[in-house]
Design an enzyme around this catalytic site. Structure first.
Site, PDB file in Angstrom:
ATOM      1  N   LEU A  78      -7.349   4.482  -6.092  1.00 45.75           N
ATOM      2  CA  LEU A  78      -6.539   4.462  -4.869  1.00 45.75           C
ATOM      3  C   LEU A  78      -5.082   4.783  -5.139  1.00 45.75           C
ATOM      4  O   LEU A  78      -4.374   5.277  -4.268  1.00 45.75           O
ATOM      5  CB  LEU A  78      -6.643   3.090  -4.193  1.00 45.75           C
ATOM      6  CG  LEU A  78      -8.031   2.688  -3.675  1.00 45.75           C
ATOM      7  CD1 LEU A  78      -8.013   1.256  -3.167  1.00 45.75           C
ATOM      8  CD2 LEU A  78      -8.489   3.632  -2.571  1.00 45.75           C
ATOM      9  N   ASP A 194       9.730  -6.836  -3.683  1.00 45.99           N
ATOM     10  CA  ASP A 194       9.391  -5.433  -3.946  1.00 45.99           C
ATOM     11  C   ASP A 194       8.941  -4.724  -2.667  1.00 45.99           C
ATOM     12  O   ASP A 194       7.916  -4.049  -2.653  1.00 45.99           O
ATOM     13  CB  ASP A 194       8.295  -5.363  -5.020  1.00 45.99           C
ATOM     14  CG  ASP A 194       8.232  -4.003  -5.706  1.00 45.99           C
ATOM     15  OD1 ASP A 194       9.203  -3.222  -5.574  1.00 45.99           O
ATOM     16  OD2 ASP A 194       7.217  -3.723  -6.370  1.00 45.99           O
TER      17      ASP A 194
END
Length: 401
Positions: A78, A194
């Site tokens: 992915l 993040d």
């Protein structure tokens, strides 16, 4: 070094997921867990559809049992980054499709066990705006983190297909990110650390969820030496090594929104030629209506990007130049004339360099752009499925432009 957090809620013992041996559970204990979970879900402000989807996920998860490497069948990759590779995998015992993140770390057993323990707090993170967590385990030098599979991928992948993401779609993204950050902060005292397009995941049901937040201080420390980035979504105060808080996540969200709106990482800012190629007409700069500068600027760090009918041939900005720019130059902004004043102001409030002056979560949740976006019927699922050519399982509302 980042301070260690401690979980503030009792761990939900839905299923054993540490690969150090399963722990027996009785039927009575399972029922008690479900009652406990029901109470936690009732504390969240969920609509009926969100509640049913969350309950369905947790019901599936309860049947998974202990996670082991041998039980996974790899389907495809992915993505990669942030120190690991993410694969689409089938969990054979349950038949569930999961996203499995593998992080290779040369660490001592005590550190590895601490990381696995710290990751268990993810079992408590049950929100429509947070990617679901099945469990974590260690095998053959790799930490595996098993998560809900989001078939639309991340917003950086969506951006490659869409070229630019419309404002009404970004309104829904903004709502989900703010609610996700508020949930992590209020329920778990966790900062994300993040926020960026690759950590905002979407699916064909129209859900928008945060992933990869800093729940394990030990994992953050262990990965610190291996991280090499070509772009930075970190706030100026974080880059300078000073104290930072959830205000830093807000900067990262603002920077991400500008990138998704204009079609590329916004530092250095695009010049007039690039904006005209992107939007198909001349774009003005600021409230005074002056055209954008036509002087050539370095292109963003990383690979060349497509501009008009050719590739961008400008020299790339080095990473140290980028970090210096974030700290010392004016923050990015949305170009005028192509976005609403509400959206422009919302982004500007996120990208104030002084964190004390930057808008906080509460102020942003009450901002006119968010209130307007909450009231709009936008077929996010339909837009996403058309953009990525996915089969849409949900009922469309209004077509997004």
């Amino acid at each position: 070094m980042l301070a260690r957090r401690k979980p503030v809620l009792p761990a939900l013992t839905i299923n054993p997921t540490i690969a150090e041996g399963p722990s027996p559970t009785s039927e009575g204990a399972s029922e008690a867990n479900l009652v406990d979970l029901q109470k936690k879900l009732e504390e969240l402000d969920l609509d009926e559809q969100q509640r049913k989807r969350l309950e369905a996920f947790l019901t599936q998860k309860a049947k998974v049992g202990e996670l082991k490497d041998d039980d996974f069948e790899r389907i495809s990759e992915l993505g990669a980054g942030n120190g690991g590779v993410v694969t689409k995998a089938r969990h054979r015992p349950s038949g569930l499709i999961m996203a499995r993140k593998l992080i290779h770390l040369e660490i001592k057993p005590a550190v590895r066990n601490q990381i696995i323990r710290e990751l268990q707090v993810l079992h408590e993170c049950n929100s429509p705006y947070i990617v679901g967590f099945y469990g974590a385990f260690y095998s053959d030098g790799e930490i595996s983190i098993c998560m809900e599979h989001m078939d639309g991928g991340s917003l950086d992948q969506v951006l490659k297909e869409a070229k630019r993401i419309p404002e009404d779609i970004l309104g829904k993204v903004s709502i989900a990110v703010l609610r996700g950050l508020a949930y992590l902060r209020e329920k778990h005292q966790i900062m994300h650390r993040d926020v960026k397009p690759s950590n905002i995941l979407v699916n064909s049901r129209g859900e928008i969820k945060l992933c990869d937040f800093g729940v394990s201080g030990q994992l953050i420390d262990s990965m610190a030496n291996s991280f090499v980035g070509t772009r930075s979504y970190m706030s100026p105060e974080r880059l300078q090594g000073t104290h930072y808080s959830v205000q830093s996540d807000i900067w990262s969200m603002g920077l991400s929104l500008v990138e998704l709106a204009i079609g590329r990482y916004p530092i250095p800012p695009p010049d007039a030629k690039e904006l005209e190629a992107s939007f198909g007409r001349p774009v003005v700069d600021g409230a005074d209506g002056e055209p954008h500068s036509v002087s050539p600027r370095p292109r963003p760090p990383g690979r060349p990007i497509s501009v008009g009918h050719g590739m961008d041939s400008r020299p790339a900005m080095a990473i140290f130049e980028l970090l210096d720019y974030i700290v010392n130059e004016p923050p990015p902004k949305l170009p005028s004339g192509v976005f609403s004043s509400d959206f422009q102001e919302f982004v500007n409030k996120c990208l104030i360099k002084n964190p004390a002056e930057r808008a906080d979560l509460k102020l942003l949740m009450n901002h006119a752009f968010i209130k307007r976006s909450e009231g709009e019927e936008v077929d996010f699922a339909g837009w996403l499925c058309r953009t990525l050519r996915l089969k849409q399982p949900s009922t469309p509302t209004r077509t997004a432009v």
